[in-house]
Design a protein around this motif. Structure first.
Motif, PDB file in Angstrom:
ATOM      1  N   TYR A 176       3.427   0.477  -8.363  1.00  0.00           N
ATOM      2  CA  TYR A 176       2.359   0.118  -7.432  1.00  0.00           C
ATOM      3  C   TYR A 176       2.659  -1.175  -6.684  1.00  0.00           C
ATOM      4  O   TYR A 176       2.376  -1.303  -5.514  1.00  0.00           O
ATOM      5  CB  TYR A 176       1.034  -0.002  -8.196  1.00  0.00           C
ATOM      6  CG  TYR A 176      -0.142  -0.236  -7.281  1.00  0.00           C
ATOM      7  CD1 TYR A 176      -0.662   0.805  -6.524  1.00  0.00           C
ATOM      8  CD2 TYR A 176      -0.703  -1.498  -7.154  1.00  0.00           C
ATOM      9  CE1 TYR A 176      -1.731   0.610  -5.677  1.00  0.00           C
ATOM     10  CE2 TYR A 176      -1.779  -1.711  -6.312  1.00  0.00           C
ATOM     11  CZ  TYR A 176      -2.281  -0.653  -5.575  1.00  0.00           C
ATOM     12  OH  TYR A 176      -3.327  -0.863  -4.726  1.00  0.00           O
ATOM     13  N   ARG A 185       2.985   5.043  -0.201  1.00  0.00           N
ATOM     14  CA  ARG A 185       1.540   5.250  -0.132  1.00  0.00           C
ATOM     15  C   ARG A 185       1.042   5.193   1.298  1.00  0.00           C
ATOM     16  O   ARG A 185       0.157   5.952   1.691  1.00  0.00           O
ATOM     17  CB  ARG A 185       0.826   4.200  -0.994  1.00  0.00           C
ATOM     18  CG  ARG A 185       0.744   4.610  -2.444  1.00  0.00           C
ATOM     19  CD  ARG A 185      -0.136   3.672  -3.227  1.00  0.00           C
ATOM     20  NE  ARG A 185       0.383   2.313  -3.274  1.00  0.00           N
ATOM     21  CZ  ARG A 185       1.420   1.925  -3.997  1.00  0.00           C
ATOM     22  NH1 ARG A 185       2.046   2.797  -4.740  1.00  0.00           N
ATOM     23  NH2 ARG A 185       1.823   0.673  -3.983  1.00  0.00           N
ATOM     24  N   GLU A 188       1.980   8.447   2.882  1.00  0.00           N
ATOM     25  CA  GLU A 188       1.123   9.493   2.326  1.00  0.00           C
ATOM     26  C   GLU A 188      -0.287   9.426   2.908  1.00  0.00           C
ATOM     27  O   GLU A 188      -0.886  10.462   3.244  1.00  0.00           O
ATOM     28  CB  GLU A 188       1.066   9.351   0.810  1.00  0.00           C
ATOM     29  CG  GLU A 188       0.290  10.452   0.116  1.00  0.00           C
ATOM     30  CD  GLU A 188       0.274  10.263  -1.381  1.00  0.00           C
ATOM     31  OE1 GLU A 188      -0.319  11.133  -2.057  1.00  0.00           O
ATOM     32  OE2 GLU A 188       0.832   9.271  -1.879  1.00  0.00           O
ATOM     33  N   ASP A 189      -0.819   8.210   3.071  1.00  0.00           N
ATOM     34  CA  ASP A 189      -2.157   8.062   3.675  1.00  0.00           C
ATOM     35  C   ASP A 189      -2.159   8.515   5.135  1.00  0.00           C
ATOM     36  O   ASP A 189      -3.134   9.112   5.603  1.00  0.00           O
ATOM     37  CB  ASP A 189      -2.627   6.605   3.591  1.00  0.00           C
ATOM     38  CG  ASP A 189      -2.935   6.183   2.162  1.00  0.00           C
ATOM     39  OD1 ASP A 189      -3.104   7.096   1.306  1.00  0.00           O
ATOM     40  OD2 ASP A 189      -3.000   4.973   1.905  1.00  0.00           O
TER      41      ASP A 189
END
Length: 193
Positions: A176, A185, A188-189
């Motif tokens: 993370y 991320r 992906e968003d």
């Protein structure tokens, strides 16, 4: 109402004479090339190093590390005998940084301090990756683990990955806090939205 001639005569009387009249002192031949009122803006001040620790200890440690660095790179020690405490360190660092840059363009010289040292020199070399995002691909490892013929290769590569993750501390792409994890991320968003 006055005419233009009267106004011109009035203006002429109040203007300063442009040239010297006869039998007056001549103008100086040497004059400044520009107006000196903005000299403060054109002056470059040397940086002031605000230091709140032990100055003698910092100076001793700095010049010890400078001696080691100059011996390692075969450089002459810079002469800073005419400067006081904070400025002598700055001048020595500046001269040495220029000499190190002449040896290798990728090297930078910085002054470090930590819990045990007040001021020491260190060279750093930046690796420019450009706009390429480097990471260790794990998909081939996953394929080797699942295929029965590549078990030996998968074990060796797993050992290499464990070394890189634990000792070198290269983050996995799924962590993370890692940069690559944040990039994944973000992508992906964007795809999901």
């Amino acid at each position: 109402m006055e005419d233009i001639r009267t106004v011109r005569n009035f203006r002429r009387e109040t203007q300063q004479v442009a040239r010297c009249r006869r039998n007056k002192a001549q103008l100086f031949k040497k004059r400044t090339t520009r107006n000196g009122t903005n000299g403060f803006l054109n002056h470059a001040f040397e940086p002031f190093w605000l230091f709140s620790g032990n100055g003698e200890k910092a100076e001793e440690q700095f010049f010890r590390s400078l001696t080691h660095l100059c011996e390692h790179y075969d450089l002459l020690l810079p002469d800073v005998s005419g400067s006081a405490f904070p400025q002598n360190i700055y001048h020595a660092w500046k001269v040495t940084a220029e000499r190190i840059k002449a040896i290798d363009k990728k090297l930078d010289l910085i002054i470090l301090n930590d819990d045990t040292h007040e001021a020491v020199l260190a060279t750093i070399s930046n690796f420019d990756t450009g706009r390429t995002l480097y990471y260790i691909p794990v998909k081939p490892l996953w394929k080797w683990v699942n295929e029965p013929g590549h078990q030996a290769v998968a074990e060796v590569v797993t050992g290499i990955f464990a070394y890189l993750f634990q000792v070198v501390q290269i983050p996995m792409y799924t962590e993370y806090e890692s940069f690559i994890g944040q990039q994944y991320r973000y992508i992906e968003d964007m795809i999901n939205d």
